[in-house]
Design a protein around this motif. Sequence first.
Motif, mmCIF file in Angstrom:
data_model
loop_
_atom_site.group_PDB
_atom_site.id
_atom_site.type_symbol
_atom_site.label_atom_id
_atom_site.label_comp_id
_atom_site.label_asym_id
_atom_site.label_seq_id
_atom_site.Cartn_x
_atom_site.Cartn_y
_atom_site.Cartn_z
ATOM 1 N N VAL A 185 0.895 -1.171 0.095
ATOM 2 C CA VAL A 185 -0.011 -0.042 -0.003
ATOM 3 C C VAL A 185 0.886 1.133 -0.082
ATOM 4 O O VAL A 185 0.505 2.208 -0.514
ATOM 5 N N LYS A 186 2.042 1.406 0.857
ATOM 6 C CA LYS A 186 2.713 2.468 0.921
ATOM 7 C C LYS A 186 3.472 2.910 -0.748
ATOM 8 O O LYS A 186 3.391 3.873 -0.928
ATOM 9 N N ASP A 187 3.692 1.738 -1.346
ATOM 10 C CA ASP A 187 4.599 2.020 -2.499
ATOM 11 C C ASP A 187 3.330 2.648 -3.770
ATOM 12 O O ASP A 187 3.540 3.423 -4.453
ATOM 13 N N GLU A 188 2.131 1.837 -3.503
ATOM 14 C CA GLU A 188 1.140 2.305 -4.267
ATOM 15 C C GLU A 188 0.648 3.639 -4.112
ATOM 16 O O GLU A 188 0.317 4.569 -5.084
ATOM 17 N N VAL A 189 0.499 4.000 -2.682
ATOM 18 C CA VAL A 189 0.116 5.529 -2.639
ATOM 19 C C VAL A 189 1.358 6.488 -3.019
ATOM 20 O O VAL A 189 0.986 7.463 -3.469
ATOM 21 N N ARG A 190 2.283 6.256 -2.872
ATOM 22 C CA ARG A 190 3.321 7.058 -3.128
ATOM 23 C C ARG A 190 3.246 7.249 -4.740
ATOM 24 O O ARG A 190 3.713 8.342 -5.181
ATOM 25 N N LYS A 191 3.129 6.126 -5.508
ATOM 26 C CA LYS A 191 3.294 6.192 -6.843
ATOM 27 C C LYS A 191 2.137 6.836 -7.335
ATOM 28 O O LYS A 191 2.463 7.896 -8.391
ATOM 29 N N LEU A 192 0.845 6.884 -6.858
ATOM 30 C CA LEU A 192 -0.138 7.403 -7.283
ATOM 31 C C LEU A 192 -0.216 9.060 -6.908
ATOM 32 O O LEU A 192 -0.674 9.781 -7.719
ATOM 33 N N SER A 193 0.302 9.272 -5.633
ATOM 34 C CA SER A 193 0.693 10.588 -5.211
ATOM 35 C C SER A 193 1.375 11.330 -6.435
ATOM 36 O O SER A 193 0.959 12.538 -6.577
ATOM 37 N N ALA A 194 2.484 10.869 -6.630
ATOM 38 C CA ALA A 194 3.594 11.435 -7.610
ATOM 39 C C ALA A 194 2.880 11.626 -8.852
ATOM 40 O O ALA A 194 2.922 12.807 -9.441
ATOM 41 N N GLU A 195 2.016 10.624 -9.406
ATOM 42 C CA GLU A 195 1.264 10.933 -10.640
ATOM 43 C C GLU A 195 0.240 11.969 -10.555
ATOM 44 O O GLU A 195 0.004 12.716 -11.577
ATOM 45 N N TYR A 196 -0.464 12.162 -9.196
ATOM 46 C CA TYR A 196 -1.448 13.165 -9.116
ATOM 47 C C TYR A 196 -0.664 14.551 -9.284
ATOM 48 O O TYR A 196 -1.083 15.665 -9.996
ATOM 49 N N ILE A 197 0.572 14.839 -8.611
ATOM 50 C CA ILE A 197 1.184 15.657 -8.589
ATOM 51 C C ILE A 197 1.719 16.144 -9.809
ATOM 52 O O ILE A 197 1.564 17.548 -10.324
ATOM 53 N N THR A 198 2.172 15.344 -10.560
ATOM 54 C CA THR A 198 2.518 15.407 -12.034
ATOM 55 C C THR A 198 1.635 16.116 -13.118
ATOM 56 O O THR A 198 1.664 16.932 -13.785
#
Length: 254
Positions: free
Chosen positions: A95-108
Motif C-alpha cells: 500500500v505504501k508503494d502504491e500510494v506514493r506512486k499514485l500521489s506522484a502521478e497526481y502531482i505531476t
Amino acid sequence: MGMYLTGIAWVVGAAALAGFVGYLVRRFGWDEGRPDNNDAAGQVFTIVGGLHAVLVAFVLISLFDSASAAREGSYHEADSLVAAVWAADSLGTEVKDEVRKLSAEYITTVEKKEWPLMAGGQTSLPDLGWTHLDNLRKAVDKAPSDDDWVRERKAEASTQLWQVYEARQDRLNAVVGGRVGGVVWFALILGSLVSALLPNLFGGTRLAAHLVIVSTLAGTVTLLLFAIYQLQNPFGGGVRIPPDAFTSALARIS
C-alpha cells in the motif's frame, strides 16, 4: 514585462483620450457660466466619484482575498496529500508503494497538465486528476486493518485524502469564481467614463491645468480597471500563482 507594458499602454491611451476630450470641450464647448457651476458640479462629482470608488475598492479587495485564498488552498491541498502519504506508510509495503506512486502521478498531472490550463482560464479540466485521487482512495481502503494503530493510520490517510478532495475542488472553482461578472464590468466601465468626463464641467482653471487634471484622473481610473482585469484569474494574469506547493510536496514524498 508584457503585462506592465500593456498596463502602461492602457493608462497612457486613456490619459491621452481624456486630455483630447478636455481640449475639445474647452476649445469648442460652451464656456458661459462654467465657473459659476463649480459648486453644483463639485457636489455631483463627489457623489458619483465616491460611489464609483466604493465599487472599485470592493471589487479589488474581493479579488485580492480570492487570490490569497487560492494560494493558501494550493498549499493546503499539497500538504494534505503529503500527510496522507505519510499516514499510508504504516499500512504495509504494498500500500505504501502504491500510494506514493499514485500521489506522484497526481502531482505531476496537476503541475504539467492542469496548471497551464488554469493559467489560461480554462474552466473545464480533464478528469485525470480526479481519477488519481479515486485510485488513492481505493488503495487506502483495501489496506488491511489488523490492529488499532493500523486502523488509526488508515483513518488518518482517508481524512487527509478528503482534505485533498475539498482543496482541489476549491482550486478549480477559483478559476471561474474569481471572474468579474458582466453587470459589474458594465458598472465599472460606465462609472469610470462618467467620473472621467465630469471634470469637464468645472471652470476657472487654465487649459494646461485642466488637461493635467482630466488626464491624471482618467489614467488613474484606467489603472484600477487594469488591476481588476489582471486579478480575475489567480492562476494567470497579474497574480499568476505558481505550483510551488506541489513541487515541494513531490520532493517530500519522493
